[in-house]
Design an enzyme around this catalytic site. Structure first.
Site, PDB file in Angstrom:
ATOM      1  N   HIS A  47       0.823  -1.205   0.000  1.00  0.00           N
ATOM      2  CA  HIS A  47       0.000   0.000   0.000  1.00  0.00           C
ATOM      3  C   HIS A  47       0.858   1.256   0.000  1.00  0.00           C
ATOM      4  O   HIS A  47       0.551   2.232  -0.672  1.00  0.00           O
ATOM      5  CB  HIS A  47      -0.928  -0.013   1.218  1.00  0.00           C
ATOM      6  CG  HIS A  47      -1.771   1.205   1.302  1.00  0.00           C
ATOM      7  ND1 HIS A  47      -2.823   1.418   0.446  1.00  0.00           N
ATOM      8  CD2 HIS A  47      -1.661   2.306   2.062  1.00  0.00           C
ATOM      9  CE1 HIS A  47      -3.347   2.600   0.709  1.00  0.00           C
ATOM     10  NE2 HIS A  47      -2.667   3.161   1.685  1.00  0.00           N
ATOM     11  N   CYS A  91      -3.102  -3.011 -16.570  1.00  0.00           N
ATOM     12  CA  CYS A  91      -3.567  -1.978 -15.645  1.00  0.00           C
ATOM     13  C   CYS A  91      -2.950  -2.144 -14.261  1.00  0.00           C
ATOM     14  O   CYS A  91      -3.383  -1.545 -13.312  1.00  0.00           O
ATOM     15  CB  CYS A  91      -5.088  -1.978 -15.553  1.00  0.00           C
ATOM     16  SG  CYS A  91      -5.768  -3.485 -14.871  1.00  0.00           S
TER      17      CYS A  91
END
Lengths: 577, 91
Positions: free
Chosen positions: A187, A502
């Site tokens: 993250h 992506c």
């Protein structure tokens, strides 16, 4: 000078003072008793004092905020001295509990009550949890578990950062992120790239850096150094000069020979979409629809979903928007869809698979997407996450067709989908490689584990081979599949169906060259990455990119692949990448 | 004991900003005031100065509530709270 070497995950060089993220607050043990030296009266007084201190801190923060943020902080401040909360805690103290344990339990039960009321109240339950933790920290005399407040910009150093930690991250205050653990797909890395902050992860030992001491951070090389000297200051100055050159994308992704390679944006909501449009993204290559669902205990209504999707579609009239259907499970649990007791959530019922355990949610989402598409000018494509087999692709395509969505596709994240792509393309019109999950599954390495950062690298030749297999699957299907030609009566161009990327790897300008060379037809990334990716792609021709891709796939290791490709791209040094 | 009734004027009900304005005002009075729905029994009344309790009560726009205090000299204070409830703080 003391040097630490981690993994550079977001480019940039900066010098600044260190501020440590306080360690996560440990829950006071169940049944923790009042110390024998303390009376309940003293403990209750200390609790009230701590509550008042937390209230004052939050009001001070509210003073610096605006709009909704200010209202929320003011309401949260009031909770810290709320009579209902404090009375419940004092009652527990009077029956022998420690003040820390008492406020913890009182906070939990108030939060549970609000959560039970649903809607707006349920959202406020997080604020009660936050206040409870702050009061416990205050009682213990440790800093609250949040990003430190500072008037001057600083480098945030943490063990690792969770989404909740970074929600309040102010990019005007935090100039770089350094974590002792975490990997390139963590993250921390994702948020750093989205905010354009230099970041280094897996830098063992940085927890010992002196607070407020100056350090030099290089988000390309992963270097973190104390006592920066002339060389480091010069490196920062050079970066600032180059960064201004790499700050704008002109809206046309192409190679040096004019081969077009559209560059799109990954977005998670309408404000992201408007930012992406302002950054000249050529559409949306990944719309994460979780934003519409996360934090909800129940499925959002048709009208709510339509409005949410339209907000994104309207930012890209006439351009492509690829919608990924709900990807719940693993690190994104949703109470009405996912079973949190699974032993292996990453290998469990997640993404498309939730349609088997909770049928209906996906079909209703597709109906909402179709309605939103009808009301807007965007060219809407839809894809399902976590597809493993051709049968799943066929079922998803049928669901799309039933709702009138004409361009169904699949995410290729599971190695089986990459290896059998040819058969998947018999049922769907495109594929998009989700390289973060594809890497984690190909290497059997948890994305969140810093110790496995080296395995969790999209430069691993095995991952590149799976990307190549997917592109080859599309080519093979175009050549041999009768179903393709039968779809409409007009003679059809036998061009392979499009394969985009992506994942985070599309945002790496060097890897972007390899992806172009492997035959990927579009790249979607965080909008910040568009200028650098475009700049590097324009320095190579398609044949050059193909040759570099061959070398990378044939390399014996991720490091060798990267080294070979970098060596073939002299323009990188000129661009300072 | 004295009591006063009021109809909630804020369009969102007695949550969020209206609740914090009311709880703060009740806290500043220095007397104990309770609040309950007019239709609920007295023992379900909660402290008027607790925003969390008000949120838990979940009173909506247009609902009738009753304020109560044991302090018989506090009629004016109750009136001031009634005025807050009967003002739309979302407007």
């Amino acid at each position: 000078m003391q040097n630490f070497v981690g993994v550079g995950v977001s480019r940039g060089r900066v010098i600044g003072p260190v501020r440590h993220m306080p360690a996560a607050l440990a829950e006071p043990p169940v049944g923790e008793k009042l110390a024998s030296s303390t009376t309940p009266e003293t403990a209750a007084a200390a609790l009230k004092e701590a509550g008042a201190a937390v209230k004052a801190q939050l009001l001070a923060r509210a003073g610096g905020a605006e709009g909704t943020g200010k209202d929320v902080l003011e309401a949260t401040a009031l909770m810290a001295t709320d009579p209902m909360l404090i009375k419940a805690a004092v009652k527990l103290i009077n029956s022998g509990s420690s003040a820390e344990r008492a406020i913890w339990e009182a906070g939990e039960s108030v939060a549970a009550m609000l959560k039970g009321l649903g809607g707006y109240m349920a959202e406020r339950s997080h604020d009660v949890q936050d206040v409870k933790s702050r009061i416990v920290a205050q009682l213990r005399g440790v800093p609250a578990p949040e990003i430190p407040d500072s008037d001057a910009p600083f480098i945030l150093v943490a063990e690792d950062l969770a989404p909740a930690d970074t929600a309040t991250l102010d990019p005007n205050k935090v100039v770089a992120l350094v974590t002792a653990s975490g990997g390139p797909q963590s993250h921390t890395a994702i948020i750093a790239r989205a905010l354009g902050l230099p970041a280094v992860v897996a830098a063992t030992g940085v927890g010992g850096l002196a607070d407020s001491g100056l350090v030099f951070v290089d988000g390309s090389t992963g270097q973190v150094s104390t006592d920066p000297g002339d060389a480091e200051h010069a490196a920062v100055a050079l970066w600032q000069e180059q960064a201004s050159l790499l700050s704008v994308f002109d809206g046309e992704g192409r190679l040096a020979d004019g081969t077009l390679l559209p560059l799109l944006a990954n977005v998670g909501g309408d404000s992201d979409a408007r930012e992406a449009a302002a950054a000249n993204a050529q559409g949306v290559g990944l719309l994460r629809t979780e934003f519409c669902f996360l934090g909800n205990d129940t499925e959002p209504s048709h009208a709510v979903q339509v409005a949410a999707y339209r907000g994104v579609f309207d930012a890209f009239p006439g351009q492509k928007v690829v919608v990924r259907t709900l990807d719940a499970g693993a690190d994104k649990p949703l109470p009405f869809l996912t079973d949190t007791s699974e032993a292996n959530p990453a290998l469990g019922v997640r993404g498309y698979r939730t349609d088997t355990t909770t049928p209906g949610v996906l079909a209703r989402q597709l109906a909402a997407i179709a309605d939103a598409a009808k009301q807007s000018q965007a060219v809407v494509w839809v894809m399902a996450p976590m597809i493993s087999t051709a049968a799943e692709a066929a079922h998803f395509a049928a669901l799309c067709t039933a709702e009138g969505l004409k361009i169904p596709g699949v995410m290729v994240e599971v190695p089986s989908a990459a290896l059998t792509a040819r058969h998947l393309f018999d049922h769907v019109e495109f594929a998009s490689l989700g390289t973060n999950d594809l890497t984690q599954y190909a290497m059997a390495a948890d994305r969140q584990l810093g110790t496995l950062a080296a395995l969790n690298d999209p430069w691993q030749p095995a991952v590149l081979a799976l990307i190549r297999a997917t592109v080859e699957g599309a080519a093979s299907q175009a050549r041999y599949s009768a179903a393709h030609a039968l779809e409409d009566s007009a003679p059809r161009d036998s061009a392979p169906k499009p394969v985009g990327v992506c994942g985070e790897s599309a945002a790496d300008p060097v890897l972007a060259v390899v992806l172009a060379g492997l035959g990927v037809t579009s790249l979607s990334m965080t909008p910040r990455a568009l200028p650098a990716v475009s700049a590097v792609l324009r320095t190579v021709t398609l044949p050059q990119a193909r040759a570099l891709a061959m070398e990378a796939v044939a390399a014996a290791s991720a490091a060798e692949a990267l080294e070979l490709v970098r060596a073939g791209l002299p323009a990188l040094a000129e661009l300072g990448l | 004991m004295i009591e006063r009734s009021a109809t909630i004027a804020s369009t969102v009900g007695l949550h969020a900003r209206p609740a914090s304005i009311f709880a703060e005002a009740a806290g500043e009075l220095g007397i104990e005031v309770t609040i309950a729905r007019a239709s609920d029994p007295v023992d379900e009344a909660v402290d008027a100065d607790s925003m969390l309790a008000l949120m838990g009560l979940g009173v909506e726009h247009g609902e009738l509530v009753v304020l109560r205090t044991e302090d018989d000299t506090a009629a004016e204070a109750l009136e001031s709270l009634v005025r807050i409830l009967e003002t739309n703080h979302d407007a």
